[in-house]
Design a protein around this motif. Structure first.
Motif, PDB file in Angstrom:
ATOM      1  N   ALA A  57       0.827  -1.207   0.000  1.00  0.00           N
ATOM      2  CA  ALA A  57       0.000   0.000   0.000  1.00  0.00           C
ATOM      3  C   ALA A  57       0.863   1.260   0.000  1.00  0.00           C
ATOM      4  CB  ALA A  57      -0.928   0.001   1.212  1.00  0.00           C
ATOM      5  N   LYS A  58       1.943   1.220   0.731  1.00  0.00           N
ATOM      6  CA  LYS A  58       2.844   2.380   0.792  1.00  0.00           C
ATOM      7  C   LYS A  58       3.502   2.627  -0.562  1.00  0.00           C
ATOM      8  CE  LYS A  58       6.752   4.189   3.495  1.00  0.00           C
ATOM      9  NZ  LYS A  58       6.034   5.367   4.000  1.00  0.00           N
ATOM     10  N   LYS A  59       3.948   1.565  -1.219  1.00  0.00           N
ATOM     11  CA  LYS A  59       4.618   1.712  -2.513  1.00  0.00           C
ATOM     12  C   LYS A  59       3.634   2.206  -3.581  1.00  0.00           C
ATOM     13  CE  LYS A  59       8.267   0.992  -3.185  1.00  0.00           C
ATOM     14  NZ  LYS A  59       9.462   1.884  -3.254  1.00  0.00           N
ATOM     15  N   VAL A  60       2.403   1.699  -3.570  1.00  0.00           N
ATOM     16  CA  VAL A  60       1.389   2.163  -4.518  1.00  0.00           C
ATOM     17  C   VAL A  60       1.108   3.646  -4.308  1.00  0.00           C
ATOM     18  CG1 VAL A  60      -1.041   1.964  -5.200  1.00  0.00           C
ATOM     19  CG2 VAL A  60       0.318  -0.099  -4.800  1.00  0.00           C
ATOM     20  N   THR A  61       0.986   4.051  -3.047  1.00  0.00           N
ATOM     21  CA  THR A  61       0.712   5.453  -2.731  1.00  0.00           C
ATOM     22  C   THR A  61       1.867   6.352  -3.147  1.00  0.00           C
ATOM     23  OG1 THR A  61      -0.698   4.786  -0.870  1.00  0.00           O
ATOM     24  CG2 THR A  61       0.103   7.062  -0.886  1.00  0.00           C
ATOM     25  N   GLU A  62       3.085   5.905  -2.920  1.00  0.00           N
ATOM     26  CA  GLU A  62       4.261   6.682  -3.341  1.00  0.00           C
ATOM     27  C   GLU A  62       4.237   6.902  -4.848  1.00  0.00           C
ATOM     28  OE1 GLU A  62       7.662   4.527  -2.038  1.00  0.00           O
ATOM     29  OE2 GLU A  62       7.490   5.143   0.066  1.00  0.00           O
ATOM     30  N   TYR A  63       3.893   5.860  -5.593  1.00  0.00           N
ATOM     31  CA  TYR A  63       3.839   5.986  -7.053  1.00  0.00           C
ATOM     32  C   TYR A  63       2.757   6.981  -7.466  1.00  0.00           C
ATOM     33  CZ  TYR A  63       3.073   4.942 -11.947  1.00  0.00           C
ATOM     34  OH  TYR A  63       2.912   5.068 -13.299  1.00  0.00           O
ATOM     35  N   MET A  64       1.587   6.880  -6.860  1.00  0.00           N
ATOM     36  CA  MET A  64       0.483   7.767  -7.230  1.00  0.00           C
ATOM     37  C   MET A  64       0.770   9.215  -6.845  1.00  0.00           C
ATOM     38  SD  MET A  64      -2.896   5.422  -6.491  1.00  0.00           S
ATOM     39  CE  MET A  64      -3.991   6.577  -7.336  1.00  0.00           C
ATOM     40  N   LYS A  65       1.478   9.420  -5.762  1.00  0.00           N
ATOM     41  CA  LYS A  65       1.833  10.787  -5.369  1.00  0.00           C
ATOM     42  C   LYS A  65       2.778  11.420  -6.384  1.00  0.00           C
ATOM     43  CE  LYS A  65       1.041  10.598  -0.376  1.00  0.00           C
ATOM     44  NZ  LYS A  65       1.648  10.642   0.983  1.00  0.00           N
ATOM     45  N   LYS A  66       3.577  10.596  -7.057  1.00  0.00           N
ATOM     46  CA  LYS A  66       4.497  11.112  -8.072  1.00  0.00           C
ATOM     47  C   LYS A  66       3.817  11.299  -9.422  1.00  0.00           C
ATOM     48  CE  LYS A  66       7.721   7.990  -7.764  1.00  0.00           C
ATOM     49  NZ  LYS A  66       8.988   7.264  -8.058  1.00  0.00           N
ATOM     50  N   ALA A  89      -5.368  -0.467   4.332  1.00  0.00           N
ATOM     51  CA  ALA A  89      -3.980   0.014   4.269  1.00  0.00           C
ATOM     52  C   ALA A  89      -3.852   1.205   3.325  1.00  0.00           C
ATOM     53  CB  ALA A  89      -3.059  -1.125   3.804  1.00  0.00           C
ATOM     54  N   ILE A  90      -4.575   1.183   2.192  1.00  0.00           N
ATOM     55  CA  ILE A  90      -4.571   2.320   1.263  1.00  0.00           C
ATOM     56  C   ILE A  90      -5.227   3.523   1.906  1.00  0.00           C
ATOM     57  CG2 ILE A  90      -5.483   3.168  -0.933  1.00  0.00           C
ATOM     58  CD1 ILE A  90      -3.211   1.322  -1.417  1.00  0.00           C
ATOM     59  N   VAL A  91      -6.316   3.300   2.634  1.00  0.00           N
ATOM     60  CA  VAL A  91      -6.981   4.395   3.361  1.00  0.00           C
ATOM     61  C   VAL A  91      -6.004   5.047   4.331  1.00  0.00           C
ATOM     62  CG1 VAL A  91      -8.710   4.907   5.139  1.00  0.00           C
ATOM     63  CG2 VAL A  91      -9.342   3.551   3.141  1.00  0.00           C
ATOM     64  N   ASN A  92      -5.268   4.244   5.077  1.00  0.00           N
ATOM     65  CA  ASN A  92      -4.314   4.783   6.054  1.00  0.00           C
ATOM     66  C   ASN A  92      -3.226   5.613   5.393  1.00  0.00           C
ATOM     67  OD1 ASN A  92      -5.775   3.402   7.992  1.00  0.00           O
ATOM     68  ND2 ASN A  92      -4.337   1.686   8.142  1.00  0.00           N
ATOM     69  N   GLU A  93      -2.796   5.211   4.195  1.00  0.00           N
ATOM     70  CA  GLU A  93      -1.741   5.932   3.479  1.00  0.00           C
ATOM     71  C   GLU A  93      -2.264   7.199   2.805  1.00  0.00           C
ATOM     72  OE1 GLU A  93       1.485   5.409   3.350  1.00  0.00           O
ATOM     73  OE2 GLU A  93       1.487   3.572   4.535  1.00  0.00           O
ATOM     74  N   ASN A  94      -3.581   7.289   2.611  1.00  0.00           N
ATOM     75  CA  ASN A  94      -4.174   8.431   1.899  1.00  0.00           C
ATOM     76  C   ASN A  94      -5.268   9.082   2.734  1.00  0.00           C
ATOM     77  OD1 ASN A  94      -3.079   8.221  -1.127  1.00  0.00           O
ATOM     78  ND2 ASN A  94      -3.477   6.139  -0.374  1.00  0.00           N
ATOM     79  N   ALA A  95      -4.996   9.224   4.024  1.00  0.00           N
ATOM     80  CA  ALA A  95      -6.014   9.737   4.942  1.00  0.00           C
ATOM     81  C   ALA A  95      -6.502  11.126   4.544  1.00  0.00           C
ATOM     82  CB  ALA A  95      -5.454   9.756   6.370  1.00  0.00           C
ATOM     83  N   ASP A  96      -5.628  11.941   3.943  1.00  0.00           N
ATOM     84  CA  ASP A  96      -6.026  13.305   3.575  1.00  0.00           C
ATOM     85  C   ASP A  96      -7.109  13.301   2.502  1.00  0.00           C
ATOM     86  OD1 ASP A  96      -4.159  12.195   1.824  1.00  0.00           O
ATOM     87  OD2 ASP A  96      -3.337  14.136   1.219  1.00  0.00           O
ATOM     88  N   LEU A  97      -6.955  12.465   1.468  1.00  0.00           N
ATOM     89  CA  LEU A  97      -7.938  12.436   0.388  1.00  0.00           C
ATOM     90  C   LEU A  97      -9.205  11.676   0.799  1.00  0.00           C
ATOM     91  CD1 LEU A  97      -5.749  11.942  -2.802  1.00  0.00           C
ATOM     92  CD2 LEU A  97      -6.464  14.032  -1.662  1.00  0.00           C
ATOM     93  N   VAL A  98      -9.050  10.657   1.619  1.00  0.00           N
ATOM     94  CA  VAL A  98     -10.215   9.913   2.103  1.00  0.00           C
ATOM     95  C   VAL A  98     -11.078  10.797   2.991  1.00  0.00           C
ATOM     96  CG1 VAL A  98     -10.980   7.936   3.482  1.00  0.00           C
ATOM     97  CG2 VAL A  98      -9.059   7.690   1.895  1.00  0.00           C
ATOM     98  N   ALA A  99     -10.438  11.692   3.749  1.00  0.00           N
ATOM     99  CA  ALA A  99     -11.196  12.625   4.591  1.00  0.00           C
ATOM    100  C   ALA A  99     -12.057  13.541   3.738  1.00  0.00           C
ATOM    101  CB  ALA A  99     -10.246  13.444   5.458  1.00  0.00           C
ATOM    102  N   GLY A 100     -11.581  13.867   2.535  1.00  0.00           N
ATOM    103  CA  GLY A 100     -12.341  14.717   1.631  1.00  0.00           C
ATOM    104  C   GLY A 100     -13.498  13.978   0.989  1.00  0.00           C
ATOM    105  N   ASN A 101     -13.320  12.676   0.701  1.00  0.00           N
ATOM    106  CA  ASN A 101     -14.387  11.853   0.130  1.00  0.00           C
ATOM    107  C   ASN A 101     -14.052  10.391   0.412  1.00  0.00           C
ATOM    108  OD1 ASN A 101     -16.110  10.319  -1.628  1.00  0.00           O
ATOM    109  ND2 ASN A 101     -16.435  12.163  -2.846  1.00  0.00           N
ATOM    110  N   HIS A 102     -14.885   9.732   1.204  1.00  0.00           N
ATOM    111  CA  HIS A 102     -14.579   8.355   1.610  1.00  0.00           C
ATOM    112  C   HIS A 102     -14.606   7.389   0.436  1.00  0.00           C
ATOM    113  CE1 HIS A 102     -18.955   7.796   1.396  1.00  0.00           C
ATOM    114  NE2 HIS A 102     -18.724   6.488   1.417  1.00  0.00           N
TER     115      HIS A 102
END
Length: 442
Positions: A57-66, A89-102
């Motif tokens: 989940a962390k590696k996927v999130t890192e890629y998407m952030k780039k 696990a993806i939710v935990n790595e992207n808490a900022d965007l999930v807070a905007g829309n679950h």
């Protein structure tokens, strides 16, 4: 055309080395873990390494952030339980965007009514949410996700037909929404199937039976039933700590206890990138070498490219032509620099020209005092277009639809803005002259 794509293969230490518990070691639920060596075929079936899920989940999130946090993404997991843990696990790595829309990340599996209800929204290019769909079997068949730009494989897929169908989720081109290529992130070595002679790059329509001896029966009208929904037991219905009892891979593991191990460190020890063209064949040279060879087939010299670029009323046309030939501009941006225009990427990679960032090009236009010739309102609009180019690129200012967005709306409606230029023809002429200023070489 099929969309060209790249494959990023990750090697996880425990997948290679295997993992063996210490004598008498207990899992999270207090169960003594059966003493043997567990490998990638066990992980997320009868042994859960919780840190492994977090690492993926962390590696996927890192890629998407780039590369873009709102690119449509499908993550394929081993089963429903794995999909739910991956979703969290993806939710935990992207808490900022999930807070905007679950609905930023949704588990779309056969047992999840909320997720299934969002399937149409996920595949509709006009809907922003959900962005990330986490699934197991649900989206291998019968789903056409035209704008999917990222496919994540964290499932032990050995069936060639299933593999083709999964890859088929990404191979559609959608010019309207800028989908020309996609990326596969492979955490299980599934893309070794590309080397199989049976893989020809063309996805097929597949209906997934429970086993080879249990084919999907024809429906009453003689057509095969749509099995696009995962028919695995719903998450939580099986006895706690046990797999569902279905011996899916014929290894005799039915009914074995599933262990949840939370304190084992997991590391990604290798990352390898491969590129595939629109015919599904591996591009053996580096992406920059492939780009240089491809561009120089079309444009022999930098002067030829400059002439074609400057003559084109819409630069996007040239960009689309290059993308269709397998020139992956998004990936080039990662290698060369995100702030470079496609024009500079091509000139730099294909013709060894020094690139300028978009902001540098915008600053050069301002230094020439080019806007002094226009009235206040027209000047304000053109300056806003230049800023839009500097922030997002040339393709974002070539459509008049941009005038409906901020900050242009403060200058009036689309029709009012066009009228201030003297009409549509005059507006398009002004934008073309602005582009000439942007790409002026001297």
């Amino acid at each position: 055309f099929l969309a060209p794509y790249r494959v990023v293969r990750y090697t996880i230490d425990k997948d290679v080395e295997g993992w063996r518990p210490e004598k008498g070691q207990r899992d999270r639920h207090g169960n003594v873990i059966n003493d043997r060596i567990y490998n990638v075929r066990d992980f997320d079936r009868n042994l859960i390494l919780e840190e492994r899920t977090k690492a993926v989940a962390k590696k996927v999130t890192e890629y998407m952030k780039k590369t873009g946090r709102y690119q449509k993404t499908i993550i394929f997991c081993v089963n429903i339980d794995h999909a739910e843990r991956m979703r969290q696990a993806i939710v935990n790595e992207n808490a900022d965007l999930v807070a905007g829309n679950h609905k930023y990340v949704m588990r779309i599996t056969g047992d999840n009514n909320e997720g299934k209800a969002e399937l149409d929204n996920f595949i509709d290019p006009g809907n922003e949410y959900p962005v990330i769909a986490v699934t197991s079997k649900l989206m291998t068949t019968g789903v056409d996700a035209q704008t999917c730009k990222l496919i994540v494989l964290d499932s032990n897929i050995t069936s060639m037909t299933e593999f083709k169908q999964i890859i088929g989720r990404g191979t559609r081109i959608n010019e309207e929404y800028g989908k020309y290529s996609f990326t596969i992130m492979d955490f299980r070595g599934v893309t070794n199937l590309f080397a199989d002679p049976d893989f020809d790059g063309e996805p097929v329509q597949v209906y997934a039976p429970k086993s080879e001896d249990d084919p999907v029966p024809p429906d009453v009208d003689g057509e095969e039933k749509d099995t696009s929904f995962d028919d695995s037991p719903p998450f939580g219905e099986e006895p706690v700590g046990f797999i569902d009892g279905n011996d899916e891979d014929g290894d005799g593991d039915e009914g074995v206890r599933t262990y949840y191990v939370h304190n084992v460190k997991v590391q990604i020890i290798n990352e390898r990138v491969q590129y595939y063209g629109d015919n599904g064949e591996l591009i053996t040279e580096s992406l920059t070498d492939y780009t240089k060879k491809t561009v120089r087939k079309e444009f022999r010299t930098v002067e030829d490219f400059l002439q074609s670029w400057n003559k084109s009323n819409r630069k996007q046309v040239i960009i689309e032509e290059l993308l269709e030939q397998g020139v992956l501009l998004d990936e080039l941006q990662e290698e060369v620099g995100k702030d470079f225009d496609p024009f500079d990427l091509i000139c730099h990679v294909a013709f060894d020209q020094k690139p300028l960032t978009r902001k540098e090009r915008a600053m050069n236009v301002k230094k020439r005092d080019y806007f002094a010739r226009y009235g206040d309102k027209v000047r304000a609009v053109l300056e806003a277009l230049l800023e839009k180019y500097a922030d997002e690129g040339i393709e974002h200012i070539e459509s008049m639809e941009v005038l409906k967005l901020r900050p242009f709306d403060q200058h009036g409606s689309l029709m009012e803005i066009i009228k201030s230029f003297g009409g549509k023809k005059e507006y398009l002429q002004a934008v073309q002259e602005l582009e000439q200023q942007i790409y002026m070489t001297a």
